[in-house]
Write a protein that holds these residues in place. Structure first.
Motif, PDB file in Angstrom:
ATOM      1  N   UNK A 237      -3.143  11.042   7.232  1.00 51.93           N
ATOM      2  CA  UNK A 237      -2.245  11.022   8.399  1.00 51.93           C
ATOM      3  C   UNK A 237      -2.797  10.109   9.489  1.00 51.93           C
ATOM      4  N   UNK A 238      -4.118  10.117   9.666  1.00 49.32           N
ATOM      5  CA  UNK A 238      -4.731   9.218  10.650  1.00 49.32           C
ATOM      6  C   UNK A 238      -4.510   7.759  10.248  1.00 49.32           C
ATOM      7  N   UNK A 239      -4.673   7.457   8.957  1.00 50.29           N
ATOM      8  CA  UNK A 239      -4.474   6.086   8.494  1.00 50.29           C
ATOM      9  C   UNK A 239      -3.035   5.622   8.709  1.00 50.29           C
ATOM     10  N   UNK A 240      -2.089   6.507   8.474  1.00 50.75           N
ATOM     11  CA  UNK A 240      -0.681   6.156   8.715  1.00 50.75           C
ATOM     12  C   UNK A 240      -0.433   5.872  10.190  1.00 50.75           C
ATOM     13  N   UNK A 241      -1.020   6.647  11.064  1.00 50.35           N
ATOM     14  CA  UNK A 241      -0.845   6.429  12.499  1.00 50.35           C
ATOM     15  C   UNK A 241      -1.511   5.130  12.934  1.00 50.35           C
ATOM     16  N   UNK A 242      -2.684   4.816  12.342  1.00 50.10           N
ATOM     17  CA  UNK A 242      -3.356   3.549  12.652  1.00 50.10           C
ATOM     18  C   UNK A 242      -2.478   2.376  12.243  1.00 50.10           C
ATOM     19  N   UNK A 243      -1.861   2.446  11.051  1.00 50.55           N
ATOM     20  CA  UNK A 243      -0.968   1.376  10.596  1.00 50.55           C
ATOM     21  C   UNK A 243       0.200   1.198  11.556  1.00 50.55           C
ATOM     22  N   UNK A 244       0.749   2.311  12.050  1.00 48.36           N
ATOM     23  CA  UNK A 244       1.872   2.238  13.000  1.00 48.36           C
ATOM     24  C   UNK A 244       1.430   1.555  14.294  1.00 48.36           C
ATOM     25  N   UNK A 245       0.237   1.882  14.793  1.00 50.10           N
ATOM     26  CA  UNK A 245      -0.228   1.277  16.041  1.00 50.10           C
ATOM     27  C   UNK A 245      -0.533  -0.202  15.859  1.00 50.10           C
TER      28      UNK A 245
ATOM     29  N   UNK B  34       0.857  -1.181   0.000  1.00 48.90           N
ATOM     30  CA  UNK B  34       0.000   0.000   0.000  1.00 48.90           C
ATOM     31  C   UNK B  34       0.897   1.236   0.000  1.00 48.90           C
ATOM     32  N   UNK B  35       0.769   2.124  -0.985  1.00 49.67           N
ATOM     33  CA  UNK B  35       1.705   3.257  -1.081  1.00 49.67           C
ATOM     34  C   UNK B  35       1.594   4.240   0.079  1.00 49.67           C
ATOM     35  N   UNK B  36       0.450   4.307   0.774  1.00 53.56           N
ATOM     36  CA  UNK B  36       0.290   5.271   1.866  1.00 53.56           C
ATOM     37  C   UNK B  36       0.897   4.757   3.164  1.00 53.56           C
ATOM     38  N   UNK B  37       0.570   3.533   3.545  1.00 56.13           N
ATOM     39  CA  UNK B  37       0.988   3.016   4.849  1.00 56.13           C
ATOM     40  C   UNK B  37       2.180   2.069   4.779  1.00 56.13           C
ATOM     41  N   UNK B  38       2.506   1.564   3.588  1.00 54.50           N
ATOM     42  CA  UNK B  38       3.573   0.586   3.470  1.00 54.50           C
ATOM     43  C   UNK B  38       3.156  -0.815   3.859  1.00 54.50           C
TER      44      UNK B  38
ATOM     45  N   UNK C 111       2.616  -2.175  15.972  1.00 56.15           N
ATOM     46  CA  UNK C 111       3.172  -2.215  17.322  1.00 56.15           C
ATOM     47  C   UNK C 111       2.352  -3.097  18.256  1.00 56.15           C
ATOM     48  N   UNK C 112       1.137  -3.443  17.859  1.00 56.40           N
ATOM     49  CA  UNK C 112       0.241  -4.194  18.739  1.00 56.40           C
ATOM     50  C   UNK C 112       0.271  -5.691  18.466  1.00 56.40           C
ATOM     51  N   UNK C 113       0.331  -6.103  17.171  1.00 51.60           N
ATOM     52  CA  UNK C 113       0.242  -7.526  16.826  1.00 51.60           C
ATOM     53  C   UNK C 113       1.602  -8.184  16.954  1.00 51.60           C
ATOM     54  N   UNK C 114       1.619  -9.516  16.771  1.00 50.83           N
ATOM     55  CA  UNK C 114       2.869 -10.270  16.823  1.00 50.83           C
ATOM     56  C   UNK C 114       3.748  -9.944  15.608  1.00 50.83           C
ATOM     57  N   UNK C 115       5.039 -10.165  15.737  1.00 52.76           N
ATOM     58  CA  UNK C 115       5.959  -9.887  14.627  1.00 52.76           C
ATOM     59  C   UNK C 115       5.713 -10.812  13.448  1.00 52.76           C
TER      60      UNK C 115
ATOM     61  N   UNK D  40      -6.745  -5.685  22.214  1.00 55.57           N
ATOM     62  CA  UNK D  40      -5.586  -4.787  22.326  1.00 55.57           C
ATOM     63  C   UNK D  40      -5.634  -3.712  21.242  1.00 55.57           C
ATOM     64  N   UNK D  41      -6.037  -4.108  20.011  1.00 51.62           N
ATOM     65  CA  UNK D  41      -6.122  -3.149  18.905  1.00 51.62           C
ATOM     66  C   UNK D  41      -7.149  -2.070  19.217  1.00 51.62           C
ATOM     67  N   UNK D  42      -8.315  -2.467  19.715  1.00 53.16           N
ATOM     68  CA  UNK D  42      -9.371  -1.493  20.024  1.00 53.16           C
ATOM     69  C   UNK D  42      -8.905  -0.542  21.120  1.00 53.16           C
ATOM     70  N   UNK D  43      -8.247  -1.101  22.140  1.00 56.19           N
ATOM     71  CA  UNK D  43      -7.742  -0.254  23.219  1.00 56.19           C
ATOM     72  C   UNK D  43      -6.696   0.728  22.713  1.00 56.19           C
ATOM     73  N   UNK D  44      -5.855   0.284  21.780  1.00 57.40           N
ATOM     74  CA  UNK D  44      -4.819   1.160  21.233  1.00 57.40           C
ATOM     75  C   UNK D  44      -5.423   2.298  20.430  1.00 57.40           C
ATOM     76  N   UNK D  45      -6.476   2.000  19.668  1.00 61.53           N
ATOM     77  CA  UNK D  45      -7.073   3.024  18.813  1.00 61.53           C
ATOM     78  C   UNK D  45      -7.986   3.978  19.585  1.00 61.53           C
ATOM     79  N   UNK D  46      -8.369   3.614  20.800  1.00 62.13           N
ATOM     80  CA  UNK D  46      -9.175   4.540  21.605  1.00 62.13           C
ATOM     81  C   UNK D  46      -8.360   5.741  22.068  1.00 62.13           C
TER      82      UNK D  46
END
Length: 871
Positions: free
Chosen positions: A498-506, A445-449, A509-513, A544-550
């Motif tokens: 910018x919000x979508x990029x931040x969501x991708x970063x979170x 994805x060109x926006x979030x990578x 950081x939340x899921x397994x490698x 965990x994802x929902x808690x991170x995005x709150x």
């Protein structure tokens, strides 16, 4: 200087020449056939004397000669018209046999031939009907030989054809002279050897026809070069001799010389001398030309050898310069895979001198075993099969990683044996880097990578396949940001990105490698979790994802909050990627329907819900095409007069199953699919048409027709066009029309929404805010929009008698509307006590089941005559 052949410049002339020769040959052949048949049939079978003997004693043509002319003409015509080769050969054979039989008869001393007996019935005292003269027989033999040569395709050169022509013409000219000499010497009798002019002329032309009929075989080009004149002159000498012979014969006859044989003998001697002189001159010229050619050859030999040596050295120098300045890496290998030659480009790219290459293999030059095995295998295939190999490889050269495309070809000696292999390689690093970059872009994805949809499907397919083998399940988490469209509409798409990029970063950081995070598009994200040891693990990850995005997002100094709805499905055993994604999507929509900001797990119950929803969507699409909808109207009563002052148009769906479906059963699906635009326009047209009918019935007291506009319609750029079309079609006064807009629709405060609201006002149409009090900025709407009416939500009306807060809220809305100068209508009035309380608060109008439910237009007519009391 030798002139170029004119036909090479004028191909049309050459073609005309060839076709002309061909046509002349056909004409001669037809003439010969005609002459032969006329003389044979008319002169000897029908006994027409003028055809048999036009000039008695001098021009008689024997019947056997006529047969030969006809056969010769048929043979030439067969060649000209491309008849079967066997027919051409047969004509030549018959003609040659005819001449040979007659010649054999004369050689055996027979005075008569078999041909005389064939025509004995018509024999006369002064003519022998079938006899063929000796010289005529020889002509037939040569003509037959010529036809056989052409049929065998042996006479395909100028020299052969000219030789054939000269021999035939020379015979036609000289054989009579030679035979006359033999008669004078007493060897033959005159009757056996005489050839009449009537016979000589067709034979002469038939000789030319054999040459003419073959011009199209390629002789036209040669016959028309700069040396043609000389050749034709030498070839025409016998023809000239024939003319002299004929002129001499005529002179003897006119002069009345009694001893004609003596005159012909003298003329023959002169002609023979002339022929010998011409031949001697030709031979002498040939010898002189040969001497000159030998001297020239001897003088040129040394210079040519020197020039060839110089050219070879110069060619080698040029070749070496080309190889050294080539952009290609060129190498030569012997059959043992050892290097025999490298150009300067190989030295430059590898950093190794030529001596480091010559006599070594690639392995001995220090390259890796993997590359050596690939290269030696390609070399061996070329040296064994001789087939060219082309392939790509990557290698480390001069501290850089490079890509090359190489072609290896076999080198052969004079006997055709493979002696060496030549490789030519060029650098394709730039192209391969671009290809790898494109491949990465094609899967990212060109926006979030993050992985895009194609990469997601490939990874999910691999995970499901591995899970079916290992027995460890795979989970798919599909999440969608709640109310993300409001962020885009209010703050702009760049802010949303910018919000979508931040969501991708979170998410990362939340899921397994080992998990794969993808963004298929929009504000939708998917997580693939493979090799699950615990089935509760994906649920915990989703929480965990929902808690991170709150947690709030700080974008460009602006703090915003958003939530996400997550659908989870777990696949075990054999499963398909599309099915698993569909299940996760179903669970995600279930989470949204349950109130958003939560997790939903896919199960059989959800499958039923999704199936029903899909069926509803399909039926709704067909309903739009078939116009299965109806418009019902619910009246609105004025508290002061008890009369109906307005009606609200409400859509109903007459389903094919016979059940009448209410709007709340399908409007949400219509809005999600976009079908609400078509349905809304249809309702608008129907309502306007009905309003025109009521206005015509009561022109002094027209009622207001209220039509609901959804948020999707209000955001459509084509809304104004649809309104205009409905107004024009119905012809109603716009002031009798009112559009009801919910506060939720006004939340989309975009340029399009504002433009549509102002367009409605400018057309004189009233605007009412429906479900007032349930939104987030009601007072702002009264300030910013041209509102003419408020409709109090039924929730407040129902509870105002039991809830002091709701009672105060309803009273406040009524007072507020009065201050703003807009009317108020209370919705959901079902009891008389509710109506009385609203009237006491100063509410001017009400709508609800107390007065009437929504009914067809025909029932509204009856209700209009009724007056409602509220005391």
């Amino acid at each position: 200087m030798r002139m170029r052949a004119w036909p090479s410049k004028l191909p049309a002339v050459r073609a005309f020449y060839a076709h002309g020769c061909h046509a002349a040959a056909v004409i001669i052949a037809l003439a010969a056939i005609a002459v032969g048949l006329v003389v044979l049939i008319g002169g000897w079978w029908l006994d027409i004397e003028v055809l048999r003997q036009p000039a008695s004693g001098y021009s008689a043509m024997r019947a056997g000669t006529a047969v030969g002319l006809a056969v010769a003409g048929l043979g030439i015509l067969g060649i000209a018209r491309a008849w079967a080769t066997w027919f051409q050969a047969a004509s030549g054979a018959v003609l040659a046999a005819l001449g040979a039989v007659v010649l054999g008869s004369y050689a055996a001393g027979q005075a008569k031939t078999e041909f005389e007996g064939l025509f004995a019935r018509q024999a006369m005292d002064d003519a022998v009907p079938g006899r063929i003269a000796l010289n005529t027989a020889l002509c037939f033999l040569l003509l037959g030989a010529g036809l056989l040569l052409i049929a065998a395709r042996r006479a395909d050169s100028l020299r052969q054809s000219l030789g054939l022509m000269v021999s035939l013409i020379a015979y036609a000219a000289l054989v009579g002279t030679v035979m006359s000499s033999l008669v004078v010497a007493g060897v033959f009798e005159d009757d056996f050897t005489a050839m009449s002019p009537f016979t000589a002329v067709p034979l002469l032309f038939l000789g030319f026809a054999i040459v003419l009929v073959s011009v199209e075989h390629g002789w036209a080009r040669t016959l028309t070069d700069s040396r043609t004149a000389g050749r034709l002159l030498r070839a025409g000498v016998p023809f000239i001799l024939v003319l002299f012979l004929f002129a001499g014969w005529m002179f003897v006859r006119v002069a009345g010389i009694s001893d004609a044989n003596l005159g012909r003998l003298a003329l023959s001697i002169v002609l023979l001398v002339a022929v010998l002189i011409v031949a001697l001159v030709a031979v002498t010229a040939r010898i002189e030309n040969l001497d000159v050619a030998l001297v020239s050859l001897e003088s040129d030999f040394t210079s040519r050898v020197a020039e060839a040596t110089f050219d070879a050295r110069q060619a080698m120098s040029i070749l070496q310069a080309i190889l050294d300045n080539s952009s290609e890496l060129i190498m030569r290998y012997d059959r043992n895979h050892r290097v025999a030659y490298v150009n300067s480009k190989v030295v430059e790219a590898s950093g190794r001198l030529p001596d480091d290459w010559i006599g070594r293999t690639v392995a001995e030059a220090g390259y890796t075993p993997e590359f050596t095995a690939q290269w030696d295998a390609a070399l061996e295939r070329v040296l064994v099969t001789g087939k060219t190999e082309t392939f790509e490889f990557e290698i480390d050269n001069m501290n850089s990683h490079r890509w090359y495309e190489s072609t290896i070809a076999a080198e052969h000696d004079e006997s055709g044996a493979i002696t060496h292999a030549l490789s030519s390689s060029h650098d394709i690093t730039v192209r391969k880097t671009a290809e790898l970059k494109l491949a990465e872009l094609a899967t990212r994805d060109p926006l979030t990578g993050l992985a895009n949809r194609s990469a997601l499907l490939a990874e999910l397919a691999r995970a499901l396949s591995a899970g079916s083998r290992s027995g460890r399940p795979t989970a798919v988490l599909m999440l969608d940001l709640d109310r993300f469209k409001q962020i885009n509409d209010s703050l702009g798409h760049s802010f949303g990105d910018c919000v979508l990029e931040e969501v991708a970063h979170r998410l990362n950081a939340t899921v397994r490698s080992s998990d794969v995070v993808a963004r298929p598009g929009g504000d939708e994200f998917i997580v693939v979790m493979r090799d699950l040891a615990n089935l509760t693990e994906p649920i915990r990850a989703a929480e965990r994802i929902i808690a991170s995005l709150r947690q709030s997002f700080s974008i460009e100094g602006t703090e915003i909050f958003t939530t996400a709805s997550v659908g989870v499905t777990i696949a075990s055993g054999i499963a398909f990627a599309d099915d698993v994604l569909r299940e996760a999507d179903t669970a995600m929509y279930a989470a949204k329907n349950d109130g958003r900001d939560r997790v939903a797990l896919y199960n059989a119950e959800l499958r039923t819900v999704v199936t029903e929803r899909l069926t509803l969507e399909n039926d709704l699409r067909r309903a739009v095409d078939r116009e299965e909808f109806l418009v019902y109207y619910q009246p609105e009563v004025d508290f002061a007069t008890g009369e109906i002052v307005a009606v609200e148009a409400l859509v109903r769906w007459q389903h094919p199953d016979g059940r009448l479906r209410m709007a709340q059963e399908f409007i949400e699906t219509a809005e999600e699919t976009g079908l609400i635009r078509e349905i809304g326009e249809w309702v608008m047209r129907e309502a306007c048409a009905q309003a025109a009918v009521w206005a015509a019935q009561s022109p002094d007291h027209p009622i207001i027709v209220r039509v609901n506009l959804s948020a999707v319609q209000l955001s459509s750029p084509t809304l104004a066009d649809g309104i205009d079309a409905a107004l024009v079609a119905s012809g109603i006064d716009p002031s009798t029309l009112c559009f009801e807009i919910t506060e939720t629709a006004l939340l989309r405060d975009t340029v399009t929404v504002r433009s549509n609201v102002l367009s409605i006002r400018d057309r004189g149409i009233k605007i009412a805010i429906d479900d007032f009090g349930t939104g987030f900025a009601s007072l702002a709407y009264l300030r910013d929009y041209p509102v003419s009416a408020l409709k109090i939500d039924r929730m407040f009306v129902t509870s105002m008698l039991t809830s002091d807060i709701d009672h105060r809220l309803v009273a406040g809305i009524i007072a507020l509307a009065e201050r703003f100068g807009v009317t108020v209508t209370a919705e959901g009035v079902e009891e008389q006590i509710q109506a009385m309380e609203l009237q006491a608060m100063g509410c001017p109008a009400a709508q609800g089941f107390l007065y009437s439910e929504a009914v067809p237009a025909v029932e509204i007519d009856a209700l209009m005559a009724h007056t409602y009391a509220h005391s």
